[in-house]
Design an enzyme around this catalytic site. Structure first.
Site, PDB file in Angstrom:
ATOM      1  N   HIS A 181      -9.661  47.797  -2.470  1.00 18.58           N
ATOM      2  CA  HIS A 181     -10.033  47.478  -3.852  1.00 18.58           C
ATOM      3  C   HIS A 181     -11.425  46.882  -3.934  1.00 18.58           C
ATOM      4  O   HIS A 181     -12.012  46.481  -2.930  1.00 18.58           O
ATOM      5  CB  HIS A 181      -8.993  46.545  -4.489  1.00 18.58           C
ATOM      6  N   CYS A 229      -5.776  42.662   2.272  1.00 18.09           N
ATOM      7  CA  CYS A 229      -6.329  43.882   1.686  1.00 18.09           C
ATOM      8  C   CYS A 229      -7.731  44.150   2.212  1.00 18.09           C
ATOM      9  O   CYS A 229      -8.350  43.301   2.849  1.00 18.09           O
ATOM     10  CB  CYS A 229      -6.364  43.773   0.164  1.00 18.09           C
TER      11      CYS A 229
END
Length: 112
Positions: A71, A87
């Site tokens: 992301h 992440c």
């Protein structure tokens, strides 16, 4: 011509896009902190979401491992560091470029 795939190199803190086993693009990333390390293994991109809000920047690409994804970020100074909750963080402009080059189902290999 083979499908493109992604290699995330945790040691280099780089994400590489490969086509026909050749690197076509490289992007600096942030990865998981010591206590919340990015999991190694082979996954696929299972969804894409524009403007997910919060710390996820302009785009979220979810991985086949639940709760993990690639992301953007609302904290660009974090790129290059071990700071996420597992992440893979990218600059917002980079994650938009990457998303335009890969489809849902793209293989993502995360390695040390």
């Amino acid at each position: 011509m083979t499908n493109p795939y992604i290699i995330v190199d945790l040691s280099d803190r780089m994400l590489y896009l490969l086509q026909d086993h050749k690197v076509t693009r490289g992007f600096p990333i942030a990865v998981g902190a010591m206590l919340t390390q990015t999991p190694t293994g082979e996954y696929t991109i299972v969804n894409k979401s524009s403007n997910p809000g919060g710390p996820f920047g302009v785009l979220w690409m979810g991985l086949s491992r639940p709760h993990y994804g690639i992301h953007g970020t609302n904290n660009p100074s974090s790129i290059g560091h071990m700071v996420s909750h597992g992440c893979i963080r990218m600059y917002n402009e980079d994650v938009l470029v990457l998303s335009s080059l890969v489809d849902i189902g793209t293989t993502v290999i995360i390695r040390i």
